[in-house]
Design a protein around this motif. Structure first.
Motif, PDB file in Angstrom:
ATOM      1  N   ASP A   1       0.833  -1.196   0.000  1.00  0.00           N
ATOM      2  CA  ASP A   1       0.000   0.000   0.000  1.00  0.00           C
ATOM      3  C   ASP A   1       0.875   1.256   0.000  1.00  0.00           C
ATOM      4  OD1 ASP A   1      -2.194  -1.607   0.047  1.00  0.00           O
ATOM      5  OD2 ASP A   1      -2.509  -1.450   2.221  1.00  0.00           O
ATOM      6  N   THR A   2       0.389   2.300  -0.642  1.00  0.00           N
ATOM      7  CA  THR A   2       1.096   3.581  -0.673  1.00  0.00           C
ATOM      8  C   THR A   2       0.889   4.306   0.654  1.00  0.00           C
ATOM      9  OG1 THR A   2       0.726   3.749  -3.062  1.00  0.00           O
ATOM     10  CG2 THR A   2       1.318   5.777  -1.888  1.00  0.00           C
ATOM     11  N   ARG A   3       2.005   4.708   1.275  1.00  0.00           N
ATOM     12  CA  ARG A   3       1.942   5.367   2.586  1.00  0.00           C
ATOM     13  C   ARG A   3       1.624   6.852   2.388  1.00  0.00           C
ATOM     14  NH1 ARG A   3       4.611   3.174   6.952  1.00  0.00           N
ATOM     15  NH2 ARG A   3       5.639   5.164   7.422  1.00  0.00           N
ATOM     16  N   VAL A   4       0.587   7.311   3.068  1.00  0.00           N
ATOM     17  CA  VAL A   4       0.154   8.700   2.980  1.00  0.00           C
ATOM     18  C   VAL A   4      -0.019   9.243   4.398  1.00  0.00           C
ATOM     19  CG1 VAL A   4      -1.674  10.273   2.231  1.00  0.00           C
ATOM     20  CG2 VAL A   4      -1.006   8.343   0.770  1.00  0.00           C
ATOM     21  N   ALA A   5       0.601  10.385   4.652  1.00  0.00           N
ATOM     22  CA  ALA A   5       0.486  11.011   5.975  1.00  0.00           C
ATOM     23  C   ALA A   5      -0.864  11.728   6.092  1.00  0.00           C
ATOM     24  CB  ALA A   5       1.630  11.991   6.186  1.00  0.00           C
ATOM     25  N   VAL A   6      -1.498  11.570   7.238  1.00  0.00           N
ATOM     26  CA  VAL A   6      -2.790  12.205   7.481  1.00  0.00           C
ATOM     27  C   VAL A   6      -2.770  12.855   8.870  1.00  0.00           C
ATOM     28  CG1 VAL A   6      -4.081  10.623   5.996  1.00  0.00           C
ATOM     29  CG2 VAL A   6      -3.758  10.059   8.421  1.00  0.00           C
ATOM     30  N   VAL A   7      -3.625  13.828   9.017  1.00  0.00           N
ATOM     31  CA  VAL A   7      -3.791  14.487  10.314  1.00  0.00           C
ATOM     32  C   VAL A   7      -5.216  14.241  10.776  1.00  0.00           C
ATOM     33  CG1 VAL A   7      -2.009  16.207   9.852  1.00  0.00           C
ATOM     34  CG2 VAL A   7      -4.384  16.674   9.194  1.00  0.00           C
TER      35      VAL A   7
ATOM     36  N   ASP B   1       0.346  17.226  13.030  1.00  0.00           N
ATOM     37  CA  ASP B   1      -0.237  18.393  12.385  1.00  0.00           C
ATOM     38  C   ASP B   1       0.252  18.462  10.945  1.00  0.00           C
ATOM     39  OD1 ASP B   1       2.415  19.297  12.596  1.00  0.00           O
ATOM     40  OD2 ASP B   1       1.971  20.378  14.466  1.00  0.00           O
ATOM     41  N   ALA B   2      -0.144  19.538  10.242  1.00  0.00           N
ATOM     42  CA  ALA B   2       0.230  19.676   8.835  1.00  0.00           C
ATOM     43  C   ALA B   2       1.735  19.780   8.659  1.00  0.00           C
ATOM     44  CB  ALA B   2      -0.467  20.892   8.230  1.00  0.00           C
ATOM     45  N   ALA B   3       2.395  20.471   9.564  1.00  0.00           N
ATOM     46  CA  ALA B   3       3.847  20.628   9.455  1.00  0.00           C
ATOM     47  C   ALA B   3       4.544  19.281   9.607  1.00  0.00           C
ATOM     48  CB  ALA B   3       4.346  21.613  10.498  1.00  0.00           C
ATOM     49  N   ALA B   4       4.072  18.465  10.558  1.00  0.00           N
ATOM     50  CA  ALA B   4       4.668  17.152  10.756  1.00  0.00           C
ATOM     51  C   ALA B   4       4.416  16.254   9.542  1.00  0.00           C
ATOM     52  CB  ALA B   4       4.100  16.511  12.020  1.00  0.00           C
ATOM     53  N   ALA B   5       3.232  16.379   8.929  1.00  0.00           N
ATOM     54  CA  ALA B   5       2.924  15.584   7.740  1.00  0.00           C
ATOM     55  C   ALA B   5       3.835  15.965   6.580  1.00  0.00           C
ATOM     56  CB  ALA B   5       1.465  15.778   7.357  1.00  0.00           C
ATOM     57  N   GLU B   6       4.059  17.290   6.398  1.00  0.00           N
ATOM     58  CA  GLU B   6       4.954  17.732   5.333  1.00  0.00           C
ATOM     59  C   GLU B   6       6.378  17.256   5.571  1.00  0.00           C
ATOM     60  OE1 GLU B   6       4.595  21.910   4.886  1.00  0.00           O
ATOM     61  OE2 GLU B   6       2.474  21.858   4.323  1.00  0.00           O
ATOM     62  N   GLU B   7       6.798  17.204   6.830  1.00  0.00           N
ATOM     63  CA  GLU B   7       8.144  16.738   7.153  1.00  0.00           C
ATOM     64  C   GLU B   7       8.309  15.257   6.793  1.00  0.00           C
ATOM     65  OE1 GLU B   7      11.999  16.933   8.052  1.00  0.00           O
ATOM     66  OE2 GLU B   7      10.584  18.627   7.945  1.00  0.00           O
ATOM     67  N   LEU B   8       7.241  14.475   6.968  1.00  0.00           N
ATOM     68  CA  LEU B   8       7.290  13.056   6.576  1.00  0.00           C
ATOM     69  C   LEU B   8       7.440  12.915   5.064  1.00  0.00           C
ATOM     70  CD1 LEU B   8       4.501  11.519   8.887  1.00  0.00           C
ATOM     71  CD2 LEU B   8       6.979  11.200   9.060  1.00  0.00           C
TER      72      LEU B   8
ATOM     73  N   SER C   1      11.101  13.784   4.158  1.00  0.00           N
ATOM     74  CA  SER C   1      12.052  12.742   4.563  1.00  0.00           C
ATOM     75  C   SER C   1      11.905  11.465   3.734  1.00  0.00           C
ATOM     76  CB  SER C   1      11.854  12.418   6.051  1.00  0.00           C
ATOM     77  OG  SER C   1      10.559  11.857   6.267  1.00  0.00           O
ATOM     78  N   GLY C   2      10.828  11.374   2.965  1.00  0.00           N
ATOM     79  CA  GLY C   2      10.632  10.192   2.134  1.00  0.00           C
ATOM     80  C   GLY C   2       9.926   9.050   2.838  1.00  0.00           C
ATOM     81  N   ASP C   3       9.471   9.276   4.053  1.00  0.00           N
ATOM     82  CA  ASP C   3       8.772   8.222   4.772  1.00  0.00           C
ATOM     83  C   ASP C   3       7.398   7.940   4.165  1.00  0.00           C
ATOM     84  OD1 ASP C   3      10.857   7.909   6.508  1.00  0.00           O
ATOM     85  OD2 ASP C   3      10.061   9.286   8.023  1.00  0.00           O
ATOM     86  N   VAL C   4       6.808   8.942   3.544  1.00  0.00           N
ATOM     87  CA  VAL C   4       5.504   8.759   2.905  1.00  0.00           C
ATOM     88  C   VAL C   4       5.575   9.332   1.494  1.00  0.00           C
ATOM     89  CG1 VAL C   4       4.219   8.814   5.074  1.00  0.00           C
ATOM     90  CG2 VAL C   4       4.643  10.954   3.807  1.00  0.00           C
ATOM     91  N   ALA C   5       4.636   8.851   0.615  1.00  0.00           N
ATOM     92  CA  ALA C   5       4.617   9.346  -0.766  1.00  0.00           C
ATOM     93  C   ALA C   5       3.914  10.686  -0.873  1.00  0.00           C
ATOM     94  CB  ALA C   5       3.930   8.321  -1.662  1.00  0.00           C
ATOM     95  N   ALA C   6       2.993  10.947   0.050  1.00  0.00           N
ATOM     96  CA  ALA C   6       2.236  12.198   0.006  1.00  0.00           C
ATOM     97  C   ALA C   6       1.606  12.426   1.370  1.00  0.00           C
ATOM     98  CB  ALA C   6       1.172  12.149  -1.086  1.00  0.00           C
ATOM     99  N   ALA C   7       0.980  13.573   1.499  1.00  0.00           N
ATOM    100  CA  ALA C   7       0.294  13.912   2.747  1.00  0.00           C
ATOM    101  C   ALA C   7      -1.015  14.602   2.423  1.00  0.00           C
ATOM    102  CB  ALA C   7       1.175  14.799   3.613  1.00  0.00           C
ATOM    103  N   LEU C   8      -2.007  14.368   3.272  1.00  0.00           N
ATOM    104  CA  LEU C   8      -3.290  15.042   3.146  1.00  0.00           C
ATOM    105  C   LEU C   8      -3.400  16.047   4.290  1.00  0.00           C
ATOM    106  CD1 LEU C   8      -5.794  12.136   2.293  1.00  0.00           C
ATOM    107  CD2 LEU C   8      -4.411  13.530   0.760  1.00  0.00           C
ATOM    108  N   VAL C   9      -3.456  17.317   3.920  1.00  0.00           N
ATOM    109  CA  VAL C   9      -3.539  18.368   4.940  1.00  0.00           C
ATOM    110  C   VAL C   9      -4.839  19.131   4.752  1.00  0.00           C
ATOM    111  CG1 VAL C   9      -1.033  18.583   5.117  1.00  0.00           C
ATOM    112  CG2 VAL C   9      -2.279  20.006   3.481  1.00  0.00           C
ATOM    113  N   PRO C  10      -5.441  19.620   5.841  1.00  0.00           N
ATOM    114  CA  PRO C  10      -6.718  20.354   5.742  1.00  0.00           C
ATOM    115  C   PRO C  10      -6.575  21.603   4.879  1.00  0.00           C
ATOM    116  CG  PRO C  10      -6.243  19.725   8.004  1.00  0.00           C
ATOM    117  CD  PRO C  10      -4.988  19.466   7.224  1.00  0.00           C
ATOM    118  N   ASP C  11      -7.624  21.866   4.078  1.00  0.00           N
ATOM    119  CA  ASP C  11      -7.638  23.062   3.228  1.00  0.00           C
ATOM    120  C   ASP C  11      -9.086  23.533   3.150  1.00  0.00           C
ATOM    121  OD1 ASP C  11      -7.418  25.059   1.400  1.00  0.00           O
ATOM    122  OD2 ASP C  11      -6.506  23.827  -0.185  1.00  0.00           O
ATOM    123  N   ALA C  12      -9.363  24.644   3.818  1.00  0.00           N
ATOM    124  CA  ALA C  12     -10.736  25.153   3.887  1.00  0.00           C
ATOM    125  C   ALA C  12     -11.249  25.615   2.540  1.00  0.00           C
ATOM    126  CB  ALA C  12     -10.813  26.301   4.902  1.00  0.00           C
TER     127      ALA C  12
END
Length: 377
Positions: free
Chosen positions: A70-76, A96-103, A106-117
């Motif tokens: 499975d593709t690893r995706v960071a979520v908050v 939080d969003a900053a921690a997700a972007e850091e992942l 670093s290459g630990d995840v392929a992408a991240a989903l961050v809140p966007d109003a």
């Protein structure tokens, strides 16, 4: 007073009882089997074939790819629900969003989903250098699809199964048929056949050759099937193996009858010539009868009309009918009817081949015509 004179049983050469047709056929069959299985070329070619079959299944499985990670995706906290039920996505929690972007950095995840109003979906996909196609594809909304005529197998599997059945039958028929032809001509050329005919009838010699080589060919086919099944089990393709089980049984049955048909033609054709150099001219028609149906089945396997016709033509039925059974395109009674047509045709061809074989086996010199072998000249 009368006395009864005991009747003497008819004896053959040397005062021995003549051998029955069945016993003579079995004796010749045993000789053919022993000669083949002791041949280094036969053992080596069989071993190479089995290795190729097993290796081909394993390599194709590796190339095709087994179960993908499975593709690893960071979520908050606000985006975890968006991928909780999406197949192929592994959610990696972030504070939080900053921690997700850091992942992501670093290459630990392929992408991240961050809140966007401002986004209609309520989140944004964050990636490092390019848009992650697999993540976007998994997150995209696809409408349900209803198929009016759903097929049980895809085109790739259809082609591979057709190719496998076709290759096994063609290679076994041509390989063993050529062996029958070469042995027949060699026996004529060296006049060994005259010695053989002094012990067994010509028809028994033909029956033994066909029977012995049929046993060897079926044994080879069974070994290939066993190795193929092992390869499917080792690569985790148990579902495909289950689908192939019944068609494989039918293939062996059709193969046995079809091989007798082809072997009789090879033996009869070879008996018409007395030199190894002339084998090609009489064997070409028999080879074409095997090769043309093979190409029809392989290249027209997606044509239902062509496959239906091929499944009732004796020379292509051993391949076409099992393929149709695998694809679920044949009714329950069709293999029975096709097999009956094949058996009747085989009996007729064997009867004619026996007459040709008997009428030309002792004729040496120039090529004997079929008409002359049948005694019509």
């Amino acid at each position: 007073m009368t006395t009864q004179t005991p009747t003497r049983e008819r004896t053959g050469a040397g005062g021995r009882r003549p051998m029955s047709f069945g016993a003579a056929s079995l004796l010749v069959a045993e000789r053919e089997i022993t000669t083949q299985v002791r041949s280094k070329s036969f053992l080596i070619s069989t071993a190479i074939t089995l290795v190729i079959v097993l290796g081909g299944i394993i390599v194709s499985s590796l190339i095709g790819g087994g179960p993908q990670d499975d593709t690893r995706v960071a979520v908050v906290a606000g985006t975890a629900d968006a991928v909780s039920s999406v197949e192929g996505i592994e959610a990696v929690p972030a504070d939080d969003a900053a921690a997700a972007e850091e992942l992501v950095r670093s290459g630990d995840v392929a992408a991240a989903l961050v809140p966007d109003a401002e986004s209609e979906l309520g989140f944004t996909v964050v990636a490092l250098t390019e848009a992650p196609a697999d993540v976007l594809s998994a997150l995209s909304v696809t409408p349900p699809v209803e198929l009016l005529e759903e097929t049980a197998t895809n085109d790739g599997i259809r082609y591979l199964v057709s190719l496998a059945f076709g290759l096994v039958f063609m290679m076994s028929a041509i390989g063993s048929g050529s062996m029958i032809a070469q042995n027949t001509v060699q026996e004529k050329q060296t006049r060994i056949v005259e010695i053989l005919l002094s012990a067994v009838p010509a028809r028994a010699l033909l029956a033994g050759k066909v029977l012995g080589n049929s046993v060897v060919a079926v044994g080879q086919t069974a070994a290939i099937g066993a190795v193929a099944a092992l390869g499917l089990v080792l690569t985790g393709q148990n579902e495909l193996l289950d689908l192939l089980s019944a068609p494989l049984v039918w293939f062996v049955v059709f193969f046995l009858v079809g091989f007798v048909l082809v072997a009789a033609i090879f033996a009869a054709g070879a008996s018409l010539v007395s030199r190894q150099e002339d084998i090609g001219s009489v064997m070409m028609p028999a080879m074409m009868l095997v090769m043309i149906p093979y190409f029809v089945v392989v290249f027209l396997n997606d044509n239902p009309v062509a496959m239906t016709i091929a499944s009732y033509v004796p020379f292509s039925a051993p391949v076409a009918m099992p393929v149709r059974l695998f694809l679920g395109e044949a009714a329950w009674w069709e293999p029975l009817l096709s097999l009956a047509v094949l058996v009747v045709t085989t009996l007729g061809v064997v009867a004619v081949a026996a007459r040709i074989y008997t009428g030309s086996l002792l004729r040496t010199g120039p090529r004997v015509s079929v008409r002359a072998a049948l005694g019509r000249d």
